[in-house]
Design a protein around this motif. Sequence first.
Motif, short mmCIF file in Angstrom:
data_model
loop_
_atom_site.label_atom_id
_atom_site.label_comp_id
_atom_site.label_asym_id
_atom_site.label_seq_id
_atom_site.Cartn_x
_atom_site.Cartn_y
_atom_site.Cartn_z
N ARG A 1 0.86 -1.23 -0.01
CA ARG A 1 -0.11 -0.01 0.04
C ARG A 1 0.88 1.36 0.07
O ARG A 1 1.63 1.26 0.95
N ASP B 1 -3.66 4.61 -1.00
CA ASP B 1 -4.61 5.42 -0.01
C ASP B 1 -4.03 6.63 0.06
O ASP B 1 -2.89 7.24 0.08
N GLY C 1 -8.00 1.46 -2.99
CA GLY C 1 -7.54 2.36 -1.78
C GLY C 1 -8.72 2.88 -0.86
O GLY C 1 -9.91 2.83 -1.22
N GLY D 1 -6.59 -3.98 -3.27
CA GLY D 1 -6.85 -3.89 -1.80
C GLY D 1 -8.38 -4.08 -1.67
O GLY D 1 -9.27 -3.86 -2.08
#
Length: 756
Positions: A283, A344, A367, A447
């Motif tokens: 991430r 993210d 995200g 994700g």
Amino acid sequence: MAEFAEIEAADGIRMSWNVWPSSRVEMARCVVPPAAVISPLQPLAQPEAVLQYPPLRCRTCRAILNPFCSVDFAGKIWVCPFDFSRNQFPPHYSELSESYLPGELYQQFTTIEYAPPGDRGLPPLFLFVLDTCLVEEELTFLRTSLIQAIALVPPNAMVGLITFGTHVHVHELGFSACAKSYVFKGSKEVTKEQILDQLGLVSFHHKSAGVIAGPKDGLSASSINRFLLPASDCEFTLSALLEELQKDAFSVASDKRASRCTGTALNVAAGLLNACVPGTGARIMAFVGGPCTEGPGMIVGSELSEPIRSHKDIAKDAVPYFHKAIKFYEGLASQLVNQGHVLDVFACSLDQVGLAEMKVAIERSGGLVVLAESFGHMVFKESLKRLFEEGASSLGLSFNGIFEISCSKEVKVQGIIGPCSSMERKGPSVADTVIGQGNTTAWRMSGLDKNTALTVFFDVASPTTQEASKSFYLQFVTSYQHSDGQTRYRVTTVTRAMVDGAINTESLQEGFDQEAAAVIVAKLACHRMEAEDEFNPSRWLDRLLIRLCSRFGDYRKDDASSFRLSSKLSLFPQFMFNLRRSQFVQVFNNSPDETAHFRILLDRETVTNSLLMIQPSLVSYSMSAPPSPALLDVAAIAADRILLLDAYFSVVIFHGMTIAQWRNLGYQNQPEYKDFADLLQAPHTDAEAISKERFPVPRLVVCDQHGSQARFLLARLNPSATYNSAPAGAELIFTDDVSLQVFLEHLQRLAVVAQN
């Protein structure tokens, strides 16, 4: 909707129609599209439904063995319900019999998870990308929160650090003797080859060819560990770097914005992960405190006299940077999806940061997004903490998901709205029309977590009416990398009935889930608002509602007073009334970043959470009665009540005038008024419980009747009493919006004259 909530608890799925017409024409007459909202990783209702061996697939259609398969116990053969092909059981099913069934054939295990033994993948990786163009106070808030968060990161998880301002700095964590970083110019787009070459991450035998290197290409662990290390090995080094972190060294004139290269920083982060850990759960966690003003992804110039784009500017196409920035982030999204990595964004600023442009990269990579006014705000601090905390309330972050759908021949898949990206896998179940991410039966989800939900749109394949009372089957398979590194498979198989829609309208109504339908319509409306320039959402919603009521209502033609709706549809007009007034349709007074934030969360949330965004819940507290639900109406306001409004993005505690006066006089501090103290505390306790179960953490607003912040409640209430029409002494809402009652009267009048 208790019966549909039970289905959701068992299988994590809610459908707009649980009984379908058997022809495409009749399905079109149902107005609301056939669709399902599914949460692939919802916690299992039966924890024992986890099998320690790999799934058994059909040899032709690749569907997985499930309770709806026909089984020949003598011949050890099972028949797939999707294409009716016969499949032989493998040797390890040799003990199979009617009295000894494997777990996947139990009727109650329509949702099951496979956790086959095998090599575990690499631990999860978190690459922190920090904005340093912040005032000192904001930088201190960010620094403190990150140091606390890093202490919560699992010890085996890999971490890395990139900071950016005018330039991008990639910090070398493996060299603890002194701080060392590699610098990239922020105003220039950097290619993957340049990133690898400057960081020294290209294998010697590949360097001349300019090929991207990775662990399989001879990139040594020592090269990777220069920038990405287990948290337990570099916690001290990383904490020291953060404590010494200074704001961007380049001075900013009073009439200019800071030089911020957000796009270049994310580009470098993606290139670093591509070199070191391609195809592994990772991430990029970007912490952004202002707009990108140079380089790729730029949304505004450096002059403060130049305003940041608004909704009106976008509508007029007066946005010089907007389309170029979106094109850049579309390219970044493709790169992240191909690599299996996630973006993210934590956007904490009173100004816009470019979330509207970043939306495509955030959504397609699966995200998360958090929008707050400051890095010191509780929304940011508590949300960041929740990402890494352990326990039942944690998010359960997972990686590298692939979501597949198998359908009976009567059904085709149009596409998905939600945090995923199409894998372009063609097949007989792919519909001709496309909604969202379509033209496929498989999607990548880089994700995902326990709250992630996808909205799948279907079409009826048969062009003519077929025999009634048939059943069709749907199977949803999610393969993913669990947070512990193990590859798992979640399989949900469901069946629904098909009837002759022209005859069995009562059966259709019985299977109508009005909560799921409202959420599906809201997601489709938001998607069309972004995809179609001339789309008018209010008019589209009105026409949809009128056609639905005309189709299923009970009335005498041209007699509005005779109109009646079944209890299965009676709440749907109210949901549409609140949707028309919501922040999803009425973008006035919201920035493009705020609208993007709202829509990202709507697209990825479950039916229950999405419905709260559309129609908030209201609870009343008083001395004379226990807490109870209240109508979402201005009439709910009373001087001796406390109201708790849960609008998902915010939680409002509203004190009536008398309650506020007693509180200001300090009655709650006197022993004889303990009941009053308990009354004041009750909504705060409930608000805290709501916040613990939600990501991002909602904004808490505590206000009093006639106070300035009371607008957070008043804006969501039905304006049954306005300055135009109000009983004496009633609380007023100053608005020109019609009330729910007037809205329903117009609906009835139009529905009884509309043609089916």
